[in-house]
Design an enzyme around this catalytic site. Structure first.
Site, mmCIF file in Angstrom:
data_model
loop_
_atom_site.group_PDB
_atom_site.id
_atom_site.type_symbol
_atom_site.label_atom_id
_atom_site.label_comp_id
_atom_site.label_asym_id
_atom_site.label_seq_id
_atom_site.Cartn_x
_atom_site.Cartn_y
_atom_site.Cartn_z
ATOM 1 N N HIS A 1 36.370 53.314 44.385
ATOM 2 C CA HIS A 1 36.692 52.000 44.958
ATOM 3 C C HIS A 1 36.836 52.046 46.489
ATOM 4 C CE1 HIS A 1 37.175 51.261 40.828
ATOM 5 N NE2 HIS A 1 38.484 51.368 40.719
ATOM 6 N N ASP B 1 31.319 50.462 39.087
ATOM 7 C CA ASP B 1 32.531 50.557 39.896
ATOM 8 C C ASP B 1 32.942 49.093 40.035
ATOM 9 O OD1 ASP B 1 34.340 50.329 41.978
ATOM 10 O OD2 ASP B 1 33.549 52.069 43.017
ATOM 11 N N HIS B 2 33.963 48.672 39.302
ATOM 12 C CA HIS B 2 34.202 47.223 39.210
ATOM 13 C C HIS B 2 34.567 46.597 40.564
ATOM 14 C CE1 HIS B 2 38.435 48.421 38.799
ATOM 15 N NE2 HIS B 2 38.768 47.184 39.072
HETATM 16 C C1 BG6 Z 1 40.835 51.592 38.076
HETATM 17 C C2 BG6 Z 1 41.781 52.765 38.132
HETATM 18 O O1 BG6 Z 1 39.510 52.018 38.302
HETATM 19 O O2 BG6 Z 1 41.184 50.659 39.079
HETATM 20 C C3 BG6 Z 1 43.211 52.298 37.965
HETATM 21 O O3 BG6 Z 1 41.440 53.688 37.110
HETATM 22 C C4 BG6 Z 1 43.536 51.205 38.957
HETATM 23 O O4 BG6 Z 1 44.133 53.370 38.093
HETATM 24 C C5 BG6 Z 1 42.483 50.116 38.912
HETATM 25 O O5 BG6 Z 1 44.788 50.668 38.586
HETATM 26 C C6 BG6 Z 1 42.666 49.096 40.010
HETATM 27 O O6 BG6 Z 1 41.778 48.032 39.772
HETATM 28 P P1 BG6 Z 1 42.164 46.546 40.165
HETATM 29 O O7 BG6 Z 1 40.937 45.744 39.892
HETATM 30 O O8 BG6 Z 1 43.316 46.173 39.294
HETATM 31 O O9 BG6 Z 1 42.538 46.635 41.610
#
Ligand code: BG6
Length: 483
Positions: free
Chosen positions: A250, A187-188
């Site tokens: 997230h 989960d980045h």
């Molecule tokens: C991803 C989703 O996990 O996270 C996307 O699939 C979303 O829909 C993105 O845009 C948001 O990540 P970040 O790091 O750009 O806030």
């Protein structure tokens, strides 16, 4: 998380190398790690894809990806990095492709004169997970050299399944083929510096942690707004929707960091267990809560986007009012909100403290004199505290003031690793702290499923692109919320 790190010989095999993820995130992160000298001299990347590419085609692709990201690397670094990358063509279901990858790995091992560690990154649609995982295990890619030397690790991206049943099936498959310590579920958001800083802010400062409970905190607002729409991702997004795309993962991880108890240490087990406790404490949504404490909406024009079904009922926005059933948080609402095509892209967590009673606060127009603490996760990464000061002069009038820690003003700014740098590095180091545990996946799905099942008969409202969301959000959010 805090141990002295060594450089570990590694071969990364990326499945789906020609895709969006490797272009936007993985290669820019890998070259940054390479440039910082954080990768071992014995390091290689094998890109796997279905296109009829040569090694040079892959290298062109990587070069463009690095340039698109606004490369700050010199030509020598880029050329040296590109030489570490090679391409393997084939279908994910074709066992010859895996034999070919195995041959490449064996010849790299021979060149290095050791059993190099192997990391398999599945940068593909989850529909391909099963076939790739089975082929990796079946082809013996995990045990290319005998004995106990070298490890094999698997990196998979969320979504882990489409619902609880498919997530459980994926977990069964993973545990049938690999050991838990080999599986790194990404989960980045956990890799973001600003999310990790919530732990240090909370547990390394006396001042706030003593107030971090329902006696002093009135409510918490967790928000992940995006200005872009579904763009060209509808094949994935339509039918998944905002709640599963970013709510199941997230936003719940943000909630876990804000609400968890002190882990007492920085080990993966300690931190993951505390996160799991938060997920376990979420009060289930009954019918009444589903109607009054949730909202789902779609932006106007979504149905005309490429690859979206004409009558699609997929939500691109949601708002949830969530409660936790534990001594620290009982009674405190956590508002979790996210949407696409909103005013701005911004992710933040805002903590509203209760009013001082009695307050030496001459009230002008019923202004509430609350302390408000905001973690700006992105952009303008910062932590801001709003408090009240006397306006200089002869009258006792209050005005808001701010204390701010902004990453941009910090001399360490250049050191902040991108989330994917952190993820790749920690995986090579074998540190699972910032990865999702199998228990977290299950708990998150249990929570999300009751909402998405309850939503089948719930209305889907619409909102104007570029707005802050549907007008109805203010029927759930309190008036004093700061947008
Ligand atoms: C991803 C989703 O996990 O996270 C996307 O699939 C979303 O829909 C993105 O845009 C948001 O990540 P970040 O790091 O750009 O806030």
């Amino acid at each position: 998380m805090n141990e002295q790190k060594v450089k570990i010989p590694t071969i990364i095999t990326i499945f789906g190398v020609a895709g969006d993820l490797s272009q936007r995130k993985l290669f820019p992160a890998l070259i940054d790690l390479y440039n910082k000298g954080m990768l071992a001299d014995q390091f290689r990347i094998i890109g796997v894809g279905r296109r009829g590419w040569s090694d040079d085609d892959l290298r062109d692709f990587i070069r463009k990806a690095i340039e698109r990201k606004g490369s700050h690397h010199d030509e020598k670094t880029i050329s040296q990095f590109l030489l570490l990358c090679s391409y393997a063509k084939g279908d994910f279901g074709d066992e010859h492709m895996y034999e070919n990858v195995a041959k490449n790995i064996t010849s790299i091992d021979k060149e290095f004169g050791l059993c190099t560690n192997k990391l398999f990154y599945l940068a593909v649609s989850p529909d391909f997970y099963e076939v790739i995982l089975r082929q990796i295990a079946g082809a013996g890619l995990g045990e290319l050299c005998d004995g106990t030397d070298g490890w094999t690790r698997i990196l998979i991206e969320k979504p882990f399944g489409k619902d609880l049943a498919t997530a459980e099936a994926l977990e069964r498959l993973l545990s049938e083929l690999f050991k838990e310590e080999q599986i790194f579920r990404i989960d980045h958001y956990l890799g973001k510096e600003t999310i990790q800083n919530i732990l240090s802010f909370r547990f390394s400062n006396l001042l706030y942690e003593t107030q971090w409970n329902n006696k002093y905190i009135e409510m918490v607002h967790l928000r992940l707004d995006e200005s872009l729409g579904v763009e060209d991702r509808a094949k994935f997004y339509d039918g998944v929707g905002a709640l599963r795309d970013v709510g199941q993962n997230h936003l719940l991880q943000m909630l876990a960091f804000v609400a968890m108890e002190n882990p007492g240490g920085l080990s993966a087990n300690e931190i993951r267990e505390r996160r799991e406790e938060v997920l376990r404490a979420i009060v289930p949504f009954d019918k009444h809560a589903l109607v009054h404490n949730t909202l789902r909406a779609q932006y106007e024009g979504y149905q005309n986007a490429k690859d979206v079904l004409p009558e699609s009922k997929t939500e691109t926005y949601f708002l949830l009012k969530v409660f936790l059933d534990n001594a620290r948080w009982r009674g405190v609402p956590f508002y979790m909100e996210s949407g696409k095509k909103l005013t701005a892209s911004r992710t933040d967590i805002t903590i509203y403290f209760k009013d001082v009673v009695p307050c030496l606060c001459p009230s002008v127009n019923h202004v509430r004199h609350q302390n408000v603490l905001r973690f700006r996760i992105q952009p303008n990464e910062s932590i801001e505290l709003q408090f009240w000061v006397k306006q200089p002069g002869f009258h006792f009038i209050l005005k808001p003031a701010r204390l701010t820690f902004a990453y941009a003003d910090s001399p360490d700014i250049a050191k902040i690793p991108d989330a994917y740098e952190r993820i790749l590095y920690d995986c090579i180091q074998g540190d699972q702290t910032l990865f999702v545990s199998t228990k977290e996946v299950e708990l998150a799905w249990r929570f999300i499923m009751q909402i998405s099942e309850g939503w089948q008969s719930a209305p889907l409202i619409s909102y104007a692109p570029g707005s802050t969301g549907p007008l109805e959000r203010m029927q759930i959010l309190p008036e004093n919320i700061i947008d």
